[in-house]
Design a protein around this motif. Structure first.
Motif, short mmCIF file in Angstrom:
data_model
loop_
_atom_site.label_atom_id
_atom_site.label_comp_id
_atom_site.label_asym_id
_atom_site.label_seq_id
_atom_site.Cartn_x
_atom_site.Cartn_y
_atom_site.Cartn_z
N ARG A 199 0.85 -1.20 0.00
CA ARG A 199 0.00 0.00 0.00
C ARG A 199 0.88 1.24 0.00
N ASN A 200 0.63 2.15 -0.93
CA ASN A 200 1.44 3.35 -1.04
C ASN A 200 1.21 4.28 0.15
N ILE A 201 2.32 4.81 0.67
CA ILE A 201 2.25 5.78 1.76
C ILE A 201 3.12 6.95 1.36
N ASP A 202 2.56 8.16 1.35
CA ASP A 202 3.30 9.35 0.94
C ASP A 202 3.94 10.00 2.16
N LEU A 203 5.22 9.68 2.37
CA LEU A 203 5.98 10.32 3.44
C LEU A 203 6.86 11.40 2.83
N ASP A 204 7.05 12.47 3.58
CA ASP A 204 7.86 13.58 3.11
C ASP A 204 8.96 13.89 4.12
N ALA A 205 10.18 13.99 3.62
CA ALA A 205 11.32 14.35 4.46
C ALA A 205 11.58 15.85 4.31
N SER A 206 11.94 16.50 5.41
CA SER A 206 12.22 17.93 5.39
C SER A 206 13.39 18.23 6.31
N CYS A 207 14.02 19.37 6.07
CA CYS A 207 15.11 19.85 6.92
C CYS A 207 14.73 21.25 7.38
N ILE A 208 14.61 21.41 8.70
CA ILE A 208 14.21 22.70 9.28
C ILE A 208 15.43 23.32 9.94
N ALA A 209 15.74 24.56 9.56
CA ALA A 209 16.92 25.26 10.09
C ALA A 209 16.49 26.23 11.20
N PHE A 210 17.27 26.24 12.28
CA PHE A 210 16.95 27.08 13.44
C PHE A 210 18.15 27.95 13.81
N ASP A 211 17.86 29.06 14.49
CA ASP A 211 18.94 29.89 15.03
C ASP A 211 19.20 29.53 16.48
N ALA A 212 20.05 30.33 17.15
CA ALA A 212 20.45 30.01 18.52
C ALA A 212 19.30 30.12 19.50
N LYS A 213 18.22 30.80 19.12
CA LYS A 213 17.07 30.93 20.01
C LYS A 213 15.97 29.93 19.66
N ARG A 214 16.31 28.94 18.82
CA ARG A 214 15.37 27.92 18.38
C ARG A 214 14.22 28.50 17.54
N GLU A 215 14.50 29.63 16.92
CA GLU A 215 13.53 30.21 16.00
C GLU A 215 13.80 29.67 14.60
N LYS A 216 12.73 29.29 13.88
CA LYS A 216 12.90 28.74 12.54
C LYS A 216 13.41 29.81 11.59
N LEU A 217 14.43 29.44 10.81
CA LEU A 217 14.96 30.33 9.78
C LEU A 217 14.40 29.99 8.40
N ASP A 218 14.34 28.70 8.07
CA ASP A 218 13.81 28.28 6.78
C ASP A 218 13.64 26.76 6.79
N THR A 219 12.95 26.23 5.78
CA THR A 219 12.70 24.80 5.68
C THR A 219 12.93 24.35 4.25
N ALA A 220 13.71 23.29 4.09
CA ALA A 220 13.85 22.64 2.78
C ALA A 220 12.89 21.46 2.76
N TRP A 221 11.95 21.46 1.80
CA TRP A 221 10.98 20.37 1.69
C TRP A 221 10.57 20.25 0.22
N PHE A 222 9.62 19.38 -0.08
CA PHE A 222 9.35 19.10 -1.48
C PHE A 222 8.77 20.30 -2.24
N MET A 223 8.26 21.30 -1.50
CA MET A 223 7.75 22.50 -2.15
C MET A 223 8.79 23.62 -2.21
N LYS A 224 9.93 23.41 -1.59
CA LYS A 224 11.02 24.40 -1.60
C LYS A 224 12.33 23.62 -1.50
N LEU A 225 12.88 23.25 -2.64
CA LEU A 225 13.97 22.29 -2.66
C LEU A 225 15.32 22.87 -2.27
N GLY A 226 15.50 24.16 -2.33
CA GLY A 226 16.79 24.76 -1.98
C GLY A 226 16.62 25.96 -1.07
N ILE A 227 17.47 26.05 -0.04
CA ILE A 227 17.45 27.21 0.86
C ILE A 227 18.89 27.66 1.11
#
Length: 410
Positions: free
Chosen positions: A262-290
């Motif tokens: 059975r097909n399962i659509d899993l998506d891998a992503s990379c989330i970048a954070f700063d020293a305060k644990r605030e998100k800076l950007d995310t690389a995922w299937f809708m945004k392949l380069g950061i």
């Protein structure tokens, strides 16, 4: 002072006092331009209170733990002294007890600067301030960087050897051994937590019991001996023979459908954070380069079919902006199926140049959730990168929904 700010020192001898609502152990490390101690003798704390130009003053009669620095006596080759703090109570964190550093003229007692870091959480040790030399002048910088693996994490980060030795009865301290000096006992250190992304900066296990037992291994794991297999919560430094080993790495993530194709659509992503644990950007299937291509996603795999990695994310470590302190790699079930319908999920770190597998983490069990925080890459204060296996399941079907749980595990 605010976090990241600096100020000139107007006195040659300064005392850095660190106070908090609870008792603290304060330490100082003398560092070279390479960001490392020359030997364990450059680690100054309550059981080794005297170093070259740096001394520890224990708390007494209302005066707090402190480090005094005589800049005129600091040896040539030492360009920075970092002042650290950790709660005296084993296993305690800084949540709700943010410390204040007061830098005084050691001779007159005059207050030169003060600094209180932003709100803290799972941190069990903290680099509070650093006194550093720049252009022949000495300055002080407000740092406020936390570690979730206690004072041992800071010590090993800067090159202090923390050895395995039996813990004496009724003691929870892990010994620190100086090569040219008698063994010394480090302040109580909390064992690393299960990575929150983290240090999880990751979540941490309970402190070791007071009864006699072998202390947990605090030796830093590196790539010196080749490929490393991690278990949940384990970490490995991307160093080899004491030097950065990689400039570009690829994180490969894979899985298989657990139920009869059975097909399962899993998506891998990379989330970048700063020293305060605030998100800076995310690389995922809708945004392949950061970050101008410093992080590149391979693209979406809708089924998990096929051999090898289902999705991969390449990271050019040298190209990351300095504000990027942590990268968290997550996988979520976009189609909503639970991970109990997935088998053989794993992540592995490869040398992007040679495709050599360096680190592997296999999930040994699944849970009925739609997301999993697989691992993190954290830039240490010294500049080295450390990978930690997390393997924590959460309810999240999109990369956006994975941001908050990923940040909590740093």
């Amino acid at each position: 002072m605010t976090q990241g700010g600096n100020a000139p020192l107007t006195a040659a001898r300064v005392t850095v006092e660190v106070t908090a609502p609870k008792a603290l152990d304060v330490s100082g490390l003398l560092l070279t331009d390479a960001g490392k101690v020359r030997s364990d003798a450059d680690f100054v704390f309550f059981n080794a209170p005297h170093g070259p130009g740096v001394t520890h003053r224990p708390a007494s009669g209302g005066t707090p733990d402190a480090i005094t620095i005589d800049t005129s006596a600091v040896p040539a080759g030492i360009t920075k002294i970092v002042v650290t703090a950790s709660p005296d109570e084993a296993g305690a964190t800084f949540a709700g007890i943010e410390p204040t550093a007061t830098v005084r003229d050691a001779d007159s007692g005059q207050v030169l600067v003060t600094f209180t870091p932003p709100q803290l959480g799972r941190e069990t040790a903290l680099i509070v301030v650093e006194v550093y030399q720049r252009g022949g002048a000495w300055k002080v910088r407000a740092v406020g960087q936390g570690y979730a693996d206690g004072l041992a994490g800071i010590a090993t980060d800067f090159g202090v050897s923390v050895e395995d030795e039996p813990a004496p009865a009724a003691a929870t301290a892990a010994p620190v051994t100086a090569p040219a000096a008698p063994p010394v006992t480090a302040p109580p250190v909390a064992a690393p937590v299960a990575p929150p992304l983290p240090q999880s900066t990751p979540p941490m296990p309970p402190a070791p019991p007071a009864a006699p037992a072998a202390a947990p291994s605090l030796t830093k794991v590196t790539l010196d001996k080749g490929r490393v297999s991690l278990t949940k919560g384990g970490s490995v430094s991307l160093e080899k023979n004491g030097k950065p080993f990689l400039s570009s790495v690829r994180m490969g993530l894979g899985w298989e459908p657990a139920g009869r194709g059975r097909n399962i659509d899993l998506d891998a992503s990379c989330i970048a954070f700063d020293a305060k644990r605030e998100k800076l950007d995310t690389a995922w299937f809708m945004k392949l380069g950061i970050f101008n291509g410093a992080v590149v996603h391979s693209g979406d795999n809708l089924t998990g079919e096929g051999g090898g990695d289902d999705e991969s994310i390449t990271v050019h470590l040298d190209g990351l902006p300095p504000e990027v302190c942590g990268l968290v790699f997550v996988v979520n079930s976009f189609s909503g199926q639970k991970f109990t319908e997935v088998k053989n999920a794993y992540c592995r770190l490869l040398d992007a140049g040679s495709n050599q597998e360096l680190v592997r983490f296999d999930l040994t069990q699944s849970e009925s959730h739609t997301g999993v925080v697989m691992c993190k890459l954290v830039r240490q204060y010294s500049g080295e990168w450390v990978m930690t296996a997390i393997g924590e399941y959460v309810d999240a079907k999109t990369a956006r929904a994975m941001v908050k749980p990923a940040a909590s595990m740093l």
